[in-house]
Design a protein around this motif. Structure first.
Motif, mmCIF file in Angstrom:
data_model
loop_
_atom_site.group_PDB
_atom_site.id
_atom_site.type_symbol
_atom_site.label_atom_id
_atom_site.label_comp_id
_atom_site.label_asym_id
_atom_site.label_seq_id
_atom_site.Cartn_x
_atom_site.Cartn_y
_atom_site.Cartn_z
ATOM 1 N N PRO A 93 0.819 -1.217 0.000
ATOM 2 C CA PRO A 93 0.000 0.000 0.000
ATOM 3 C C PRO A 93 0.851 1.265 0.000
ATOM 4 C CG PRO A 93 -0.821 -1.590 1.599
ATOM 5 C CD PRO A 93 0.498 -2.118 1.123
ATOM 6 N N TYR A 141 -7.932 -7.230 -2.244
ATOM 7 C CA TYR A 141 -6.474 -7.076 -2.220
ATOM 8 C C TYR A 141 -6.045 -5.876 -3.070
ATOM 9 C CZ TYR A 141 -1.588 -7.918 -3.411
ATOM 10 O OH TYR A 141 -0.244 -7.765 -3.641
ATOM 11 N N SER A 151 -6.706 -2.721 -1.390
ATOM 12 C CA SER A 151 -5.761 -2.427 -0.303
ATOM 13 C C SER A 151 -4.503 -1.729 -0.814
ATOM 14 C CB SER A 151 -5.377 -3.721 0.431
ATOM 15 O OG SER A 151 -4.450 -4.490 -0.317
#
Length: 220
Positions: A59, A79, A82
């Motif tokens: 991230p 995912y 994120s």
């Protein structure tokens, strides 16, 4: 050369990049870092994204994600979310989510079209992709489906395929090299970083990370 934006410090020895890139995009001026990824096929064909890729994809390093589809499960959508709050996904032939078939984005004054690619016949054909590029009226066309990375100039336009990030086998490509792309988008130039996992020369089940850089300048 700049160090690829999301390769950790120090960079992998095999990448051989020099220092000089700011981590993430803070202070880097008028540019965007965009992850281009697709054809995961999790869990039907493979179990997960390779660990060497997951260590790079963290991230707060990229600003946007473009996905060519075939996530195949909600966990992979979560995912990608994120990694960046700005995620753009088109529907693959194995996706059940309510994704669009095509999408057009405007990033740093570049018009980027996205389509999974199973609708393009023959698959991966340059002239067939050029027809879709003209229909969408875009500078860059991003497609997937072939499970093979490709960066193809066509006149003053550019066709990009990130391949399969998991190395999932395709119907016509049983042996697939895992790959994804990172776009460094500036107003007059795209820099494309290609990340691949290649079998180790030593053999066995180990893989080595290969990174290459491709530049494309806006015409005129």
């Amino acid at each position: 050369r700049r160090q690829p934006p999301i390769v950790p410090t120090p960079p992998p020895r095999e990448a051989r990049w020099t220092d000089g890139w700011l981590s993430g995009c803070g202070g880097c001026g008028e540019r965007m870092l965009v992850l281009v990824i697709g054809d995961l096929h999790i869990p039907h064909r493979v179990g997960s994204i390779p660990e060497k890729f997951r260590k790079l994809l963290v991230p707060d390093k990229i600003q946007s994600v473009i996905c060519t589809g075939n996530l195949c499960c909600k966990e992979q959508f979560d995912y990608l979310k994120s990694l960046s709050s700005d995620v753009h996904i088109v529907k693959g032939d194995f996706d059940e989510g309510a994704y669009p078939d095509t999408k057009v984005l405007s990033l740093q004054n570049w018009k980027i079209g996205v389509c999974h690619g199973h609708q393009i016949v023959p698959w991966g054909d340059v002239e067939a992709m050029a027809m879709l590029q003209r229909q969408l009226d875009v500078d860059v066309l991003v497609t997937g489906h072939t499970h093979k990375f490709a960066v193809t100039p066509h006149g003053d336009k550019l066709f990009i395929n990130p391949g399969s990030a998991t190395g999932a086998p395709g119907s016509q490509t049983p042996n697939v090299v895992p790959s994804f792309l990172l776009l460094d988008i500036q107003e007059a130039q795209l820099t494309i970083y290609v990340y691949e996992l290649l079998p180790s020369p030593a053999g066995g089940e180990d893989f080595e990370l290969k990174v290459q850089e491709i530049k494309h300048k806006r015409s005129g």
